[in-house]
Design an enzyme around this catalytic site. Structure first.
Site, mmCIF file in Angstrom:
data_model
loop_
_atom_site.group_PDB
_atom_site.id
_atom_site.type_symbol
_atom_site.label_atom_id
_atom_site.label_comp_id
_atom_site.label_asym_id
_atom_site.label_seq_id
_atom_site.Cartn_x
_atom_site.Cartn_y
_atom_site.Cartn_z
ATOM 1 N N GLU A 112 0.828 -1.201 0.000
ATOM 2 C CA GLU A 112 0.000 0.000 0.000
ATOM 3 C C GLU A 112 0.866 1.257 0.000
ATOM 4 O OE1 GLU A 112 -4.119 -1.075 2.100
ATOM 5 O OE2 GLU A 112 -2.380 -1.450 3.387
ATOM 6 N N GLU A 132 -4.324 -9.727 3.516
ATOM 7 C CA GLU A 132 -5.173 -9.492 4.687
ATOM 8 C C GLU A 132 -6.350 -10.458 4.790
ATOM 9 O OE1 GLU A 132 -2.989 -5.629 3.949
ATOM 10 O OE2 GLU A 132 -3.929 -7.195 2.728
#
Length: 259
Positions: A112, A132
């Site tokens: 990210e 995730e």
């Protein structure tokens, strides 16, 4: 696991014109809660410095980053997660172009972080993932949105919903990265060559191009073109454009000042 720890070194090179940020937290460069805020603090300092024209993000060691401090998240109050990602993705809001040099693992919040940069370089051994889902969670620092915009919704859904890794070759083919260097040494050479090239351009023009691209991509085509037209007109009145035209006519290298 503690929420603290990890270092992001800030060093300047090229007579202060380049800010180099280096992640340094063990073999896997785990990004802690503290590290996230340090990234924002580093960019606040960089953005205030008029001498800095360009930013490069690297990492010490074998891997760029294996991601966040997973256990540490259980120590964070859920209300504190509502602004998650605003700090670690400060590169996206910086007016200065940001380059990321990536080798090895680039997972979770590490991915990210680099998705928020402007130009990404990697190696064949680079691996990208948003894992995730394996924890019963989703990316929370812009990963779903930025990945979908880079590689398309279908591919992004597959990799977010499965946590499957993206290889360096795939990342190049899909436009996640712009350059795939053979190894870490070549990656550094490619990064420095890109830095040298971009330092030869107008800081004002690069800053304007970044803003037009970032804001225009989420607007209707007509609005994006209007933004481009107005930015073009603004640059027409700049000293850098006048210098660029003069240098072209005189067959010499331009001396841009950022004005």
């Amino acid at each position: 696991m503690p929420l603290t720890g990890g270092e992001i070194r800030l060093e300047r090179s090229h007579d202060g014109r380049v800010a180099n940020l280096t992640l340094n937290h063990g073999r896997y460069n785990i990004i802690t809660w503290e590290t996230r805020q340090v990234m924002a603090d580093r960019f606040a300092e960089i953005d205030r410095d008029p001498d800095v024209k360009l930013v490069v993000i690297r990492a010490e060691g074998e891997h760029f980053s294996s991601g966040g401090d997973i256990a540490g998240f259980m120590e964070v109050d859920p209300i504190d997660l509502t602004d998650l990602g605003h700090n670690v993705t400060a590169a996206a809001r910086s007016p200065k172009p940001v380059i990321a040099a990536i080798d090895g693992y680039c997972f979770g919040v590490g991915l990210e972080l680099v998705l928020a940069t402007d130009i990404r370089l990697a190696t064949p051994r680079s691996r990208f993932a948003l894992p995730e889902m394996k924890l019963g969670m989703i990316p929370g620092s812009g990963g779903t949105q930025r990945l979908a915009r880079l590689i398309g919704l279908s591919r992004a859904k597959y990799h977010v919903l499965t946590g499957e890794r993206i290889t360096g070759d795939q990342a190049l083919d899909w436009g996640m990265v712009s350059v795939l260097a053979p190894d870490g040494e070549a990656l550094e050479q490619e990064t420095l060559a890109l830095v040298d090239k971009m330092l030869g351009y107008s800081p004002l023009a690069m800053r304007t191009a970044k803003e037009v691209l970032d804001k225009g991509i989420d607007a209707p085509l007509y609005s994006g073109i209007e933004l481009e037209r107005k930015a073009y007109s603004m640059l027409r009145a700049s000293s850098d454009f006048a210098e660029g035209v003069a240098a072209f006519g005189e067959k010499r290298a331009p001396k841009f000042t950022g004005r």
